[in-house]
Design a protein around this motif. Structure first.
Motif, PDB file in Angstrom:
ATOM      1  N   VAL A  85       0.816  -1.216   0.000  1.00  0.00           N
ATOM      2  CA  VAL A  85       0.000   0.000   0.000  1.00  0.00           C
ATOM      3  C   VAL A  85       0.848   1.263   0.000  1.00  0.00           C
ATOM      4  CG1 VAL A  85      -1.807   1.252   1.250  1.00  0.00           C
ATOM      5  CG2 VAL A  85      -1.829  -1.227   1.195  1.00  0.00           C
ATOM      6  N   THR A  86       1.762   1.348   0.950  1.00  0.00           N
ATOM      7  CA  THR A  86       2.521   2.607   1.074  1.00  0.00           C
ATOM      8  C   THR A  86       3.807   2.583   0.256  1.00  0.00           C
ATOM      9  OG1 THR A  86       3.711   1.803   3.010  1.00  0.00           O
ATOM     10  CG2 THR A  86       1.650   2.975   3.414  1.00  0.00           C
ATOM     11  N   HIS A  87       4.198   1.420  -0.197  1.00  0.00           N
ATOM     12  CA  HIS A  87       5.446   1.225  -0.952  1.00  0.00           C
ATOM     13  C   HIS A  87       6.662   1.631  -0.126  1.00  0.00           C
ATOM     14  CE1 HIS A  87       2.938   0.395  -4.367  1.00  0.00           C
ATOM     15  NE2 HIS A  87       2.295   1.524  -4.151  1.00  0.00           N
ATOM     16  N   ARG A  88       6.528   1.580   1.181  1.00  0.00           N
ATOM     17  CA  ARG A  88       7.662   1.874   2.054  1.00  0.00           C
ATOM     18  C   ARG A  88       8.162   0.569   2.675  1.00  0.00           C
ATOM     19  NH1 ARG A  88       6.228   7.334   5.350  1.00  0.00           N
ATOM     20  NH2 ARG A  88       5.000   8.341   3.740  1.00  0.00           N
ATOM     21  N   ARG A  92      10.401  -0.155   8.370  1.00  0.00           N
ATOM     22  CA  ARG A  92      10.244   1.263   8.723  1.00  0.00           C
ATOM     23  C   ARG A  92       8.814   1.535   9.207  1.00  0.00           C
ATOM     24  NH1 ARG A  92      11.072   5.645   4.144  1.00  0.00           N
ATOM     25  NH2 ARG A  92      10.004   7.321   5.190  1.00  0.00           N
ATOM     26  N   GLU A  93       7.853   0.884   8.568  1.00  0.00           N
ATOM     27  CA  GLU A  93       6.451   1.045   8.980  1.00  0.00           C
ATOM     28  C   GLU A  93       6.261   0.546  10.410  1.00  0.00           C
ATOM     29  OE1 GLU A  93       3.446   1.944   6.552  1.00  0.00           O
ATOM     30  OE2 GLU A  93       5.268   3.115   6.434  1.00  0.00           O
ATOM     31  N   ARG A  96       7.887   2.786  12.911  1.00  0.00           N
ATOM     32  CA  ARG A  96       7.118   4.035  13.090  1.00  0.00           C
ATOM     33  C   ARG A  96       5.955   3.806  14.055  1.00  0.00           C
ATOM     34  NH1 ARG A  96       2.432   5.495  10.979  1.00  0.00           N
ATOM     35  NH2 ARG A  96       2.379   3.745   9.538  1.00  0.00           N
ATOM     36  N   ALA A  97       5.325   2.636  13.929  1.00  0.00           N
ATOM     37  CA  ALA A  97       4.113   2.393  14.724  1.00  0.00           C
ATOM     38  C   ALA A  97       4.399   1.820  16.111  1.00  0.00           C
ATOM     39  CB  ALA A  97       3.192   1.448  13.952  1.00  0.00           C
ATOM     40  N   PRO A  99       6.570   2.455  18.699  1.00  0.00           N
ATOM     41  CA  PRO A  99       6.673   3.267  19.928  1.00  0.00           C
ATOM     42  C   PRO A  99       5.314   3.692  20.488  1.00  0.00           C
ATOM     43  CG  PRO A  99       8.236   4.044  18.297  1.00  0.00           C
ATOM     44  CD  PRO A  99       7.361   3.061  17.607  1.00  0.00           C
ATOM     45  N   SER A 100       4.388   4.077  19.618  1.00  0.00           N
ATOM     46  CA  SER A 100       3.066   4.511  20.104  1.00  0.00           C
ATOM     47  C   SER A 100       2.352   3.373  20.819  1.00  0.00           C
ATOM     48  CB  SER A 100       2.182   4.978  18.945  1.00  0.00           C
ATOM     49  OG  SER A 100       2.912   5.714  18.048  1.00  0.00           O
ATOM     50  N   LEU A 102       3.746   0.656  22.114  1.00  0.00           N
ATOM     51  CA  LEU A 102       4.502   0.297  23.316  1.00  0.00           C
ATOM     52  C   LEU A 102       4.146   1.254  24.458  1.00  0.00           C
ATOM     53  CD1 LEU A 102       6.549  -1.927  23.838  1.00  0.00           C
ATOM     54  CD2 LEU A 102       8.370  -0.288  23.373  1.00  0.00           C
ATOM     55  N   PRO A 258      -2.000   5.998  16.250  1.00  0.00           N
ATOM     56  CA  PRO A 258      -1.125   5.566  15.131  1.00  0.00           C
ATOM     57  C   PRO A 258      -0.152   4.470  15.537  1.00  0.00           C
ATOM     58  CG  PRO A 258      -0.334   7.630  16.046  1.00  0.00           C
ATOM     59  CD  PRO A 258      -1.547   7.255  16.865  1.00  0.00           C
ATOM     60  N   ARG A 262      -3.378  -0.680  14.569  1.00  0.00           N
ATOM     61  CA  ARG A 262      -4.049  -0.057  13.416  1.00  0.00           C
ATOM     62  C   ARG A 262      -3.314  -0.387  12.127  1.00  0.00           C
ATOM     63  NH1 ARG A 262      -4.829   6.085  13.500  1.00  0.00           N
ATOM     64  NH2 ARG A 262      -4.713   6.059  11.250  1.00  0.00           N
ATOM     65  N   ILE A 268      -4.600  -5.878   7.155  1.00  0.00           N
ATOM     66  CA  ILE A 268      -5.505  -7.023   6.955  1.00  0.00           C
ATOM     67  C   ILE A 268      -6.605  -6.644   5.957  1.00  0.00           C
ATOM     68  CG2 ILE A 268      -7.275  -8.435   8.075  1.00  0.00           C
ATOM     69  CD1 ILE A 268      -5.419  -8.424  10.570  1.00  0.00           C
TER      70      ILE A 268
ATOM     71  N   ALA B  24       9.511   2.899  26.732  1.00  0.00           N
ATOM     72  CA  ALA B  24       8.334   3.163  25.904  1.00  0.00           C
ATOM     73  C   ALA B  24       8.099   4.653  25.746  1.00  0.00           C
ATOM     74  CB  ALA B  24       7.116   2.513  26.525  1.00  0.00           C
ATOM     75  N   CYS B  27      10.648   6.144  23.499  1.00  0.00           N
ATOM     76  CA  CYS B  27      10.337   5.854  22.093  1.00  0.00           C
ATOM     77  C   CYS B  27       9.228   6.773  21.600  1.00  0.00           C
ATOM     78  CB  CYS B  27       9.893   4.413  21.925  1.00  0.00           C
ATOM     79  SG  CYS B  27      11.210   3.262  22.230  1.00  0.00           S
ATOM     80  N   ALA B  28       8.171   6.887  22.421  1.00  0.00           N
ATOM     81  CA  ALA B  28       7.042   7.728  22.006  1.00  0.00           C
ATOM     82  C   ALA B  28       7.495   9.170  21.856  1.00  0.00           C
ATOM     83  CB  ALA B  28       5.916   7.625  23.019  1.00  0.00           C
ATOM     84  N   GLN B  31       9.313   9.607  18.712  1.00  0.00           N
ATOM     85  CA  GLN B  31       8.427   9.584  17.560  1.00  0.00           C
ATOM     86  C   GLN B  31       7.808  10.948  17.306  1.00  0.00           C
ATOM     87  OE1 GLN B  31       4.646   8.146  17.821  1.00  0.00           O
ATOM     88  NE2 GLN B  31       4.631   7.039  15.894  1.00  0.00           N
ATOM     89  N   GLY B 225      -1.019   7.993   8.613  1.00  0.00           N
ATOM     90  CA  GLY B 225      -1.968   7.378   9.546  1.00  0.00           C
ATOM     91  C   GLY B 225      -2.499   8.338  10.585  1.00  0.00           C
ATOM     92  N   GLU B 226      -2.006   9.584  10.609  1.00  0.00           N
ATOM     93  CA  GLU B 226      -2.485  10.548  11.606  1.00  0.00           C
ATOM     94  C   GLU B 226      -3.177  11.737  10.933  1.00  0.00           C
ATOM     95  OE1 GLU B 226       0.052  11.401  15.095  1.00  0.00           O
ATOM     96  OE2 GLU B 226       1.460  10.053  14.137  1.00  0.00           O
TER      97      GLU B 226
END
Lengths: 332, 556
Positions: A85-88, A92-93, A96-97, A99-100, A102, A258, A262, A268, B24, B27-28, B31, B225-226
């Motif tokens: 979808v993002t071609h990334r 990296r995806e 990016r997701a 830390p939030s 966690l 984010p 998600r 999916i 955590a 990390c956040a 980000q 995504g945001e």
């Protein structure tokens, strides 16, 4: 101890290989042709020519095991493929997701501890009385409430009606409150009941009677009971973090968070197979690593588990079944 | 013993927990600083704080369940509405027909194969690059270099070359005369223009290094995504937007969008066919004093595909009976709250070339029952019709994520049950739905036309592709080959009257064969705060004219 850790780490290798293979099989067994999926998610009409070209681009024209080995080889170097979808890069995806998610899981853990311990204490102190029944009923109600509904109710009450908190997104500390509480709700009941049961069992021990006979203050006795009962609860909590990490799907969608959940839900729905595959492996890795972490932690405090103690020598590093319950033994 | 135990166990667990928490948050925290910016966003935000400071001023917050993703105008990965904000085309499709945009005028050769466009001279891309004939040529060649990806659009296959005549004149040479050329050039993608400086390896197929367009908005920040932040393009050649910026906020959950709107965090929700909110939600919000609502003119066709290649529905009499069995007016009144127009034909007679005289099949259960009886499908003891031991059972497939399709499916289930036909509803997630569509493994499937300006030419053209449900539903028709031939001929037919005749033949054939049960002509809907004015609709259901919107209350 080092030998124990090394042994456990070596055991992880076949386990992780099995997880990665299963993840690869699951996505390969998907009824959709990945080439078509890759085209459709980008709104490209999958004509036979384009499908063929895409199959070549994605390497889908190669045999299954060759694809798996190629994927594994790259994965070991940190290349988990590219998102349809993002071609990334998928790595990296995920980075990016992660830390939030966690951070959210950790705050939810804090909520579980911060609310669960006082609730269990209330239940223990007022055992069988109205407060005990009320707290347990509320906790049960919370656990029985579907997460999506609880989340929407929280938004309606605290964000819309009372205008205290944002409805969603990750924009500052206040945005953690509602999603973390929603995420914590199902675990809260488990740990409150676990701790309450532990405290009730500990309260029956002789040392409590002895402490009372010594004339120690009720508060000091209570604290001692809590400290002793927390042990098993905290051990279980060690595995809660990966469970919370893996269970953020609904919460992250409702609160526009984010994070990994998600990312995976979107993947999916779009059949973004490289992302799903990497997510499954990552979650497997989390569970395995947390399990290892708890084992090592347990071995540090009880050398018999690591094979250094006499029982350990008998059992070659595995807990001896004949060993009495540690906590009971120590309490005695 | 007791104290030793607690000192040895608990501190370790606590320390590990605290360490994890610290990690955590770290990390956040990291980000927050490492926001994902698109190349263009990074470039544009470097232009100065003046643009991003607009966020504190008059920013319109639009909520969508989807992120804008990659809005490279020559690919299909991004949201079309966002692509339309940043990138423009030579011409634009309006209710008054094709109008000038980046081209002020054009000439078409006698044989219809050469289009000469005269370009605006005062246009620059947002990165400062002049928009000229060379930029047009490079863009069109970039699209043609990726021809396979654009196979759905016949124009891509018809363009032979693009020539630069002078600095502001280009010539498009076609292989054959192709009548929808101007309409297809005005579509949201792929013939939109991006600064050649953003090309990677001389093209756009493999991605772009920036997102500089000529449109009224600049993508200045994007957190995947945001949200995405679009700021008004200060150098825009046309009428400049009246709001400073648009914040495209991603809220995946439909109910959370409604709650965000009620809280005042969201100014505008805009969508079609239940993709942003259900009709019930729309009606509820409409009843609230705090919000204004708007609906577009009928823009696309909602229908049920009936597969002529499946056992029960292969009989024409059965397909026609199904048409009589469905109470379309009740669907429009009861499920769609009267907000849409009942469809008696697949495409609205108001759509160009579609004003074709066709027999209207109004709700008539008695006639439907008679047709089924005559076809040998007699009522069984269990209330389900049967013929030669086979039961009258059909599967109706729909996208489970769409708020309206399930309700319509359940309504049809009740309609056909009274007739002795059992409908099994197959609510599937989108990819499974599309897989089923392509395999033709359905008796009935929910269908929505592409809407203007894709209707009728691009929509009808797509019937020839096996990946589309339309093709699968029609493949069992006796004259499918003839139908596809007529469509192919239609696309290159220059004579207006012959073209009309061809459309008449095509639409009459599919109507008479009953492969579509028309339901309604759908509309795009918007819910917004009352201070927001100028909310209107484009010709396409995929565009959102943000540039026409403004806040009436300046103190906002």
């Amino acid at each position: 101890m080092y030998a124990f850790i090394l042994r456990r780490l070596l055991c992880l290798v076949p386990l992780l290989l099995a997880i990665s293979f299963l993840a690869f099989c699951l996505t390969a067994a998907s009824p959709s042709d990945p080439a078509e999926v890759a085209l459709r998610v980008n709104d490209i009409t999958p004509t036979p020519e384009v499908i063929e070209k895409t199959r070549q681009e994605l390497g889908l024209d190669r045999p299954f095991f060759e694809r798996y080995l190629a994927w594994l080889g790259k994965a070991l170097q940190g290349d988990l493929g590219t998102s349809f979808v993002t071609h990334r890069p998928v790595a990296r995806e995920l980075a990016r997701a992660l830390p939030s998610t966690l951070a959210l899981a950790c705050v939810a853990t804090l909520v579980v501890l911060g609310v669960g311990i006082p609730c269990a204490i209330v239940c223990f102190v007022r055992e069988g009385r109205l407060a005990d029944i009320l707290v347990r009923a509320l906790i049960f109600l919370g656990a029985a409430t579907p997460t999506f509904w609880a989340g929407l109710l929280f938004i309606w009450l605290f964000a819309v009606h009372l205008n205290l908190l944002p409805t969603g997104g990750l924009e500052g500390a206040s945005s953690f409150i509602l999603p973390a509480c929603t995420l914590a709700l199902p675990s809260l009941a488990t740990y409150t009941r676990l701790l309450r049961a532990g405290m009730l069992a500990t309260g029956q021990q002789d040392f409590v009677l002895y402490a009372r006979a010594q004339g120690r203050s009720p508060l000091a006795i209570l604290l001692q009971i809590v400290r002793n009962s927390l042990q098993s609860t905290l051990a279980a909590l060690g595995m809660t973090l990966p469970k919370l990490l893996a269970g953020t799907f609904v919460v992250e969608c409702i609160f526009a968070w984010p994070g990994l959940g998600r990312l995976c839900v979107t993947a999916i729905f779009n059949r973004d197979l490289p992302v799903i595959q990497a997510y499954v492996v990552l979650m497997g890795l989390f569970f395995v690593l947390f399990n290892l972490f708890m084992e090592v932690a347990g071995a540090l405090v009880d050398p018999r588990l690591s094979g250094r103690g006499s029982a350990g020598r008998k059992g070659k590093g595995r807990p001896d079944k004949s060993r009495p319950d540690t906590s009971m033994e120590d309490r005695a | 013993m007791l104290s030793r135990l607690t000192r040895r166990h608990n501190p370790l667990s606590f320390v590990s927990l605290i360490l994890l928490l610290a990690m955590a948050f770290l990390c956040a925290g990291c980000q927050e600083d490492a926001g994902e910016k698109t190349p263009a966003a990074a470039k544009d935000s470097a232009q100065g704080p003046a643009q991003t400071s607009a966020r504190a001023g008059r920013t319109l917050v639009y909520a969508s369940t989807k992120d804008i993703r990659d809005i490279n105008p020559h690919l299909y990965g991004g949201e079309m509405a966002a692509q339309g904000m940043v990138f423009e085309s030579l011409v634009t499709n309006t209710t008054q027909g094709v109008q000038p945009c980046l081209a002020t005028s054009w000439e078409i050769s006698e044989d219809g194969t050469i289009y000469t466009f005269f370009l605006r001279k005062d246009v620059r891309f947002s990165d400062g690059t002049p928009f000229d004939a060379e930029a047009v040529r490079l863009n069109i060649e970039a699209v043609l270099a990726n021809r396979l990806r654009h196979a759905w659009l016949d124009l891509v296959n018809e363009i032979d070359r693009c020539e630069v005549v002078d600095s502001h004149t280009v010539r498009l040479v076609l292989r054959h005369a192709y009548y929808p050329t101007l309409v297809e050039l005005g579509m949201m993608r792929p013939f939109r223009f991006i600064s050649p400086k953003c090309f990677v390896n001389g093209g756009t197929a493999g991605g772009v290094s920036g997102l500089a367009g000529t449109g009224p908005w600049i993508l200045s920040e994007h957190r995947l995504g945001e949200y995405a932040l679009f700021t008004a393009n200060p150098g825009y050649w046309g009428e400049k937007p009246r709001i400073d910026s648009v914040r495209w906020k991603v809220v995946p959950d439909h109910q959370a969008i409604i709650l965000g709107l009620q809280k005042g965090e969201i100014d505008l929700v805009f969508g079609s066919d239940g993709d942003m909110f259900s009709l019930d939600n729309f009606e509820a919000l409409k009843a609230m004093d705090r919000f204004a609502t708007a609906q577009s003119q009928p823009i696309a066709s909602r229908a049920i595909l009936v597969n002529a290649h499946q056992h029960f529905t292969k009989e024409r009499a059965v397909r026609i009976a199904l048409q009589y069995a469905v109470d379309r007016q009740a669907i429009v009144d009861g499920l769609l709250n009267g907000s849409e127009t009942r469809a008696d034909t697949l495409l609205s007679p108001e759509v160009l070339y579609c004003d074709v005289p066709l027999d209207i099949r109004s709700h008539d259960p008695a006639k439907a029952a008679r047709l089924l009886d005559e076809a040998g499908w007699v009522m069984g003891a269990d209330g389900v019709r049967e013929k030669g031991g086979d039961k009258a059972v059909v599967r109706l497939a729909y996208n489970a994520n769409n708020a309206q399709e399930k309700s319509i499916g359940e309504f049809l289930q009740a309609n056909l049950k009274a007739l002795g036909i059992e409908i099994r509803l197959l609510g599937e997630e989108k990819q499974a739905f599309l897989d089923r569509q392509k395999s033709g493994d359905f008796e009935m499937q929910y269908s929505l036309s592409w809407g203007t300006p894709y209707d009728p030419q691009s929509y009808v053209s797509s019937w020839r592709l096996p990946a589309h449900g339309d093709y699968q539903a029609q493949v069992g028709l006796e004259r499918k080959e003839w139908l596809d031939g007529q469509i192919t001929r239609l696309m290159t037919e220059r004579d207006e009257q012959v073209r009309r005749d061809l459309y008449r033949d095509i639409l009459t054939y599919v109507h008479n064969e009953g492969v579509y049960i028309p339901l309604s002509y759908s509309r795009t809907r918007a819910v917004f705060v009352k201070e927001l004015s100028g909310v209107s609709f484009g010709l396409s259901q995929y565009e959102i004219p943000f540039e026409k919107m403004f806040f009436a209350d300046k103190a906002r």
